[in-house]
Design a protein around this motif. Sequence first.
Motif, PDB file in Angstrom:
ATOM      1  N   ARG A  55       5.210  18.529 -41.902  1.00 38.72           N
ATOM      2  CA  ARG A  55       5.577  17.239 -41.341  1.00 38.72           C
ATOM      3  C   ARG A  55       4.574  16.212 -41.863  1.00 38.72           C
ATOM      4  O   ARG A  55       3.364  16.438 -41.837  1.00 38.72           O
ATOM      5  N   VAL A  56       5.069  15.077 -42.358  1.00 38.28           N
ATOM      6  CA  VAL A  56       4.216  14.117 -43.057  1.00 38.28           C
ATOM      7  C   VAL A  56       4.292  12.752 -42.388  1.00 38.28           C
ATOM      8  O   VAL A  56       5.385  12.268 -42.057  1.00 38.28           O
ATOM      9  N   THR A  57       3.114  12.133 -42.217  1.00 33.94           N
ATOM     10  CA  THR A  57       3.048  10.752 -41.754  1.00 33.94           C
ATOM     11  C   THR A  57       2.353   9.913 -42.805  1.00 33.94           C
ATOM     12  O   THR A  57       1.199  10.182 -43.157  1.00 33.94           O
ATOM     13  N   LEU A  58       3.073   8.930 -43.324  1.00 30.39           N
ATOM     14  CA  LEU A  58       2.486   7.946 -44.233  1.00 30.39           C
ATOM     15  C   LEU A  58       1.996   6.760 -43.417  1.00 30.39           C
ATOM     16  O   LEU A  58       2.700   6.274 -42.540  1.00 30.39           O
ATOM     17  N   ILE A  59       0.796   6.274 -43.741  1.00 30.62           N
ATOM     18  CA  ILE A  59       0.229   5.135 -43.020  1.00 30.62           C
ATOM     19  C   ILE A  59       0.016   4.000 -44.018  1.00 30.62           C
ATOM     20  O   ILE A  59      -0.734   4.156 -44.997  1.00 30.62           O
ATOM     21  N   GLU A  60       0.680   2.884 -43.795  1.00 29.83           N
ATOM     22  CA  GLU A  60       0.613   1.741 -44.713  1.00 29.83           C
ATOM     23  C   GLU A  60       0.127   0.509 -43.968  1.00 29.83           C
ATOM     24  O   GLU A  60       0.702   0.124 -42.945  1.00 29.83           O
ATOM     25  N   SER A  61      -0.930  -0.118 -44.500  1.00 34.13           N
ATOM     26  CA  SER A  61      -1.510  -1.284 -43.835  1.00 34.13           C
ATOM     27  C   SER A  61      -0.837  -2.588 -44.230  1.00 34.13           C
ATOM     28  O   SER A  61      -0.973  -3.593 -43.524  1.00 34.13           O
TER      29      SER A  61
END
Length: 493
Positions: A55-61
Amino acid sequence: MDDSSIARDRKHDPSTAAPPRIAQDSNNDHRHIAIIGSGSGAFAAAIRAAEAGARVTLIESGDIIGGTCVNVGCVPSKIQIRAAELAQHQRHNPFDALANRAPMIDRPRLQRQQQARVEELREAKYQSILDDNPAITLRRGRARFEDAHTLIVTAQDGTEARLAADRILIATGASPTMPPIPGLPGTPYWTSDDAVFSAEAPAHLIVIGASVVAVEQAQAFRRLGSEVTVLARSTLLSRDDPALGEGLAAAFRAEGIDVREHTQARAVRFEAGQFILDTDDGPIQGDRLLVAAGRTPNTRDLALDKVGVTTDESGAIAVDTALRTRAESIYATGDCTTLPQFVYVAAAGGTRAAINMTGGEAKLDLSAMPAVIFTDPQVATVGLDERQAKARGLDVETRTLGLEHVPRALANFETRGFVKLVAEAGSHRLLGAQILAPEAGEMIQTAVLAVHHGMSVEALGDLLFPYLVHVEALKLCAQTFTQDVEQLSCCAG
């Protein structure tokens, strides 16, 4: 970790010859991987990790996904460069039968076309992946480390939340570097991010910088109608074989670009719509200033000191060939690391990091890494140049073939440039290639394969090459190690 000039000519690691082992660990069904960033390296890792069951979480600012390449780098810059090339073909061509004429250039329309293609590719290559892959989630906010398995994510409204993960990949990219020039802050200077989408053709563009972005943008703006002055602290492409920079500088000057080598800006001021630069070569004035002095890794706000992740003096994260940092559960890839700043390196690193984060084994081999600069003529390299080989204590032989000996270049009436091959003395194993030629970017992959497989120049010269093509220059240059190519007939085997 090696710096980029050494990393790209690292010795071939035999363990990478076979395809990397993809994880089959049943624990991946419960493994959570957090990825800081949403560029090419981040998405390559997310896709491979999801394929392995994580399971993957991408974090983009930021406000948009996709990173530098699709948004402000590779894609829009190559559109701009191609338009500039076609404008130059109208303005000047080598054929007597074709009349030259001044091109009609509509910069706002070009900008709209660039933006439309960028948005199309961002949707097709990034947003659609998020839409179609339920294992990958995008989270908006700015991440920093609390510990090696926990991130604090600050949303745009200032609220904070903890995010726990089994493995974390840093893929935050880099931003344009601002050199410490007195007076520069506060002026309306451009970075490459600004220049590539410019809807105007400045009367006189001053470019600070002498590497990839600086030279590509300088020539594009010249061909799209601007006077251009380039300020190089040393020489053009000073990290490469000197002949490449010398040849490119000569090509630039032939197009009317004012190349000032060994010249630095000592101060900048902006008055009445004009930039005035105090330089080693006297004052220079222009209506636009492009600062293209490299890119700095986006790592300052990650609190890396809390988790023992080490960086170099520029903030680049040190990684090994498995993309691991000094912290066991933390990996990194792309322009925020000490790896060479190329999108395909970032993506390859992301894929291999994902394999390793999900229980597999993969290494990133940069021993035969190609690099291309999309000027005209183009510059392309792979492996070791002569200086690098000698610095490693290797005894080498080199040969340089001018394009005036290449049938396709003669047929095109475009003979500016050369091919240089670097071979190990005795064995004649090809160690590297440097090319300055109109189609250098299309030619280099043949040299990449030869370096990767440890071919000798004799073996390269004995291969069948199609005729007439630019890449035949590699065959001819290889043959010069044992023959006088001037005494050969056309398409000699």
